[in-house]
Scaffold this motif. Structure first.
Motif, PDB file in Angstrom:
ATOM      1  N   GLN A 135       9.410  -2.765  -4.769  1.00 51.86           N
ATOM      2  CA  GLN A 135       8.205  -3.481  -5.187  1.00 51.86           C
ATOM      3  C   GLN A 135       7.142  -3.415  -4.091  1.00 51.86           C
ATOM      4  O   GLN A 135       5.952  -3.259  -4.373  1.00 51.86           O
ATOM      5  CB  GLN A 135       8.542  -4.932  -5.510  1.00 51.86           C
ATOM      6  CG  GLN A 135       7.386  -5.680  -6.164  1.00 51.86           C
ATOM      7  CD  GLN A 135       7.797  -7.062  -6.618  1.00 51.86           C
ATOM      8  OE1 GLN A 135       8.819  -7.577  -6.197  1.00 51.86           O
ATOM      9  NE2 GLN A 135       6.996  -7.657  -7.483  1.00 51.86           N
ATOM     10  N   LEU A 136       7.576  -3.502  -2.843  1.00 45.91           N
ATOM     11  CA  LEU A 136       6.636  -3.433  -1.733  1.00 45.91           C
ATOM     12  C   LEU A 136       5.954  -2.071  -1.682  1.00 45.91           C
ATOM     13  O   LEU A 136       4.759  -1.972  -1.383  1.00 45.91           O
ATOM     14  CB  LEU A 136       7.365  -3.710  -0.419  1.00 45.91           C
ATOM     15  CG  LEU A 136       6.493  -3.956   0.811  1.00 45.91           C
ATOM     16  CD1 LEU A 136       5.654  -5.208   0.612  1.00 45.91           C
ATOM     17  CD2 LEU A 136       7.349  -4.100   2.065  1.00 45.91           C
ATOM     18  N   ALA A 137       6.691  -1.024  -1.990  1.00 46.51           N
ATOM     19  CA  ALA A 137       6.108   0.318  -2.001  1.00 46.51           C
ATOM     20  C   ALA A 137       5.035   0.439  -3.077  1.00 46.51           C
ATOM     21  O   ALA A 137       3.989   1.063  -2.868  1.00 46.51           O
ATOM     22  CB  ALA A 137       7.199   1.360  -2.204  1.00 46.51           C
ATOM     23  N   VAL A 138       5.284  -0.169  -4.242  1.00 48.71           N
ATOM     24  CA  VAL A 138       4.290  -0.147  -5.316  1.00 48.71           C
ATOM     25  C   VAL A 138       3.030  -0.880  -4.885  1.00 48.71           C
ATOM     26  O   VAL A 138       1.907  -0.425  -5.105  1.00 48.71           O
ATOM     27  CB  VAL A 138       4.870  -0.769  -6.603  1.00 48.71           C
ATOM     28  CG1 VAL A 138       3.794  -0.885  -7.683  1.00 48.71           C
ATOM     29  CG2 VAL A 138       6.040   0.058  -7.111  1.00 48.71           C
ATOM     30  N   ILE A 139       3.232  -2.036  -4.248  1.00 50.84           N
ATOM     31  CA  ILE A 139       2.081  -2.803  -3.772  1.00 50.84           C
ATOM     32  C   ILE A 139       1.291  -1.990  -2.762  1.00 50.84           C
ATOM     33  O   ILE A 139       0.059  -1.987  -2.768  1.00 50.84           O
ATOM     34  CB  ILE A 139       2.548  -4.133  -3.151  1.00 50.84           C
ATOM     35  CG1 ILE A 139       3.159  -5.018  -4.238  1.00 50.84           C
ATOM     36  CG2 ILE A 139       1.397  -4.859  -2.481  1.00 50.84           C
ATOM     37  CD1 ILE A 139       3.896  -6.218  -3.709  1.00 50.84           C
ATOM     38  N   GLY A 140       1.996  -1.266  -1.876  1.00 47.83           N
ATOM     39  CA  GLY A 140       1.313  -0.433  -0.894  1.00 47.83           C
ATOM     40  C   GLY A 140       0.452   0.633  -1.547  1.00 47.83           C
ATOM     41  O   GLY A 140      -0.684   0.885  -1.123  1.00 47.83           O
ATOM     42  N   SER A 141       0.961   1.251  -2.616  1.00 48.84           N
ATOM     43  CA  SER A 141       0.178   2.277  -3.306  1.00 48.84           C
ATOM     44  C   SER A 141      -1.050   1.670  -3.981  1.00 48.84           C
ATOM     45  O   SER A 141      -2.125   2.274  -4.012  1.00 48.84           O
ATOM     46  CB  SER A 141       1.044   3.005  -4.332  1.00 48.84           C
ATOM     47  OG  SER A 141       1.421   2.134  -5.389  1.00 48.84           O
ATOM     48  N   LEU A 142      -0.904   0.456  -4.505  1.00 54.07           N
ATOM     49  CA  LEU A 142      -2.042  -0.216  -5.131  1.00 54.07           C
ATOM     50  C   LEU A 142      -3.078  -0.626  -4.095  1.00 54.07           C
ATOM     51  O   LEU A 142      -4.283  -0.550  -4.335  1.00 54.07           O
ATOM     52  CB  LEU A 142      -1.557  -1.441  -5.902  1.00 54.07           C
ATOM     53  CG  LEU A 142      -0.698  -1.161  -7.137  1.00 54.07           C
ATOM     54  CD1 LEU A 142      -0.092  -2.442  -7.661  1.00 54.07           C
ATOM     55  CD2 LEU A 142      -1.518  -0.477  -8.212  1.00 54.07           C
ATOM     56  N   LEU A 143      -2.627  -1.063  -2.931  1.00 49.27           N
ATOM     57  CA  LEU A 143      -3.565  -1.453  -1.880  1.00 49.27           C
ATOM     58  C   LEU A 143      -4.394  -0.267  -1.414  1.00 49.27           C
ATOM     59  O   LEU A 143      -5.572  -0.425  -1.046  1.00 49.27           O
ATOM     60  CB  LEU A 143      -2.800  -2.056  -0.703  1.00 49.27           C
ATOM     61  CG  LEU A 143      -2.258  -3.475  -0.884  1.00 49.27           C
ATOM     62  CD1 LEU A 143      -1.425  -3.900   0.308  1.00 49.27           C
ATOM     63  CD2 LEU A 143      -3.389  -4.460  -1.111  1.00 49.27           C
ATOM     64  N   ARG A 144      -3.817   0.922  -1.416  1.00 45.90           N
ATOM     65  CA  ARG A 144      -4.573   2.094  -0.993  1.00 45.90           C
ATOM     66  C   ARG A 144      -5.695   2.420  -1.973  1.00 45.90           C
ATOM     67  O   ARG A 144      -6.679   3.064  -1.611  1.00 45.90           O
ATOM     68  CB  ARG A 144      -3.629   3.292  -0.850  1.00 45.90           C
ATOM     69  CG  ARG A 144      -2.747   3.215   0.395  1.00 45.90           C
ATOM     70  CD  ARG A 144      -2.010   4.516   0.639  1.00 45.90           C
ATOM     71  NE  ARG A 144      -0.972   4.769  -0.361  1.00 45.90           N
ATOM     72  CZ  ARG A 144       0.270   4.313  -0.269  1.00 45.90           C
ATOM     73  NH1 ARG A 144       0.635   3.570   0.773  1.00 45.90           N
ATOM     74  NH2 ARG A 144       1.160   4.603  -1.207  1.00 45.90           N
TER      75      ARG A 144
END
Length: 332
Positions: A115-124
């Motif tokens: 889930q954290l990886a998904v959030i990271g992609s969205l933040l970019r």
């Protein structure tokens, strides 16, 4: 843009998107369109996150992301164990204590990594972020530490949502402000977390080592909160076990007056002799002395106060008051 109608859904996300943490808050009204029922509008005032997917020929682009702990249960990082600072800390030895890291280390939780990886992609992809964490210290920290983890440098705002009814959500949406002034809340939560680690880990190791020297084999757990709380419970339990009933005296006098009779209760002064620790009269000789001084003696009413009071009807239960009532009446 507007969201397309549902094309199959993941849990908690009626648009067929993976429920993560992002939503375009400044398109609040439009987000509630596209096949969402009236009931869903009420229960999903801020949409769940949406992992980018294709709708027809257009990709959904996250322009402004709102981050908040999904279902209040997401915690991305945890403190590293002592042995991750120094391998020798894997052994519990007295000479290692106290363990006080000069620089704190954190680890991403395994069950949060995806889930954290998904959030990271969205933040970019996000032009700006709204911190939509719980309105307290922990909620502030949970979101801020995710932004710190990804070294996010874009604009960050804060939405403060103390309640999720329609009116409160609309007020909160109109009151979004800069996230920076909330840094003291984040710092307070982080200080609490570090204190828990320092006290709990060092005290547990110290007590367990002491216990082993005395022949015990189990881990003796101590904590910054759990140990004083347990001490309060134990102290109260001992008071109940050692309680012995004691007789005490309450003096009441029946007084007559031209305007009518009334009853008065004697309230002893702190300097009154014959009182116990709770301020109750337990010495009958002192009780008899008071009775002798006042029985049959005329007095003067020095002050009289009469006032009308009103009591409002009780409000409907909040979640906390409902929990208290259920605990008191049903043992829940």
């Amino acid at each position: 843009w507007q969201l397309a109608p549902p094309v199959g859904s993941g849990p908690g996300c009626p648009y067929g998107l993976s429920p993560v943490w992002a939503v375009r808050v400044n398109c609040f009204e439009k987000t509630l369109q596209g096949g969402v029922s009236q009931n869903q509008q009420k229960n999903n005032m801020i949409r769940p996150v949406c992992q980018p997917k294709l709708f027809g020929s257009r990709p959904l682009r996250v322009r402004r992301a709102a981050l908040g702990a999904q279902n209040g249960a997401f915690c991305a990082k945890k403190h590293a164990w002592p042995q991750e600072y120094k391998p020798e800390y894997a052994q519990w030895r007295r000479e290692h204590l106290p363990i006080i890291p000069s620089e704190w280390k954190y680890k991403v939780k395994k069950d949060s990594a995806k889930q954290l990886a998904v959030i990271g992609s969205l933040l970019r992809e996000a032009d700006s972020v709204v911190n939509a964490g719980d309105p307290d210290r922990e909620g502030q920290l949970l979101v801020d530490e995710v932004l710190e983890h990804f070294k996010y440098r874009g604009p960050v705002a804060r939405i403060w949502l103390p309640s999720l009814d329609d009116k409160s959500v609309r007020i909160a949406l109109n009151g979004i402000r800069d996230n920076a002034p909330y840094a003291p809340l984040r710092d307070a939560a982080r200080a609490r977390s570090l204190a828990d680690w320092l006290v709990g880990l060092n005290a547990t190791r110290a007590m367990t080592i002491k216990g082993r020297e005395g022949g015990r084999s189990e881990t003796l757990s101590l904590g910054r909160v759990q140990t004083p709380t347990l001490a309060l419970v134990v102290a109260r339990d001992r008071e109940i076990t050692n309680f012995r009933s004691t007789d005490y005296f309450v003096l009441r006098a029946t007084l007559t007056h031209a305007a009518g009779g009334f009853t008065a209760t004697f309230v002893p002064a702190e300097t009154q002799a014959g009182l116990d620790a709770s301020g109750r009269m337990v010495d009958f000789t002192q009780v008899a002395a008071v009775l002798k001084r006042v029985n049959g003696v005329e007095g003067v009413v020095t002050e009289s106060l009469r006032e009308n009071k009103s009591k409002a009807a009780p409000l409907p239960h909040s979640l906390s008051s409902l929990q208290k009532a259920a605990s008191a009446q049903l043992g829940m």
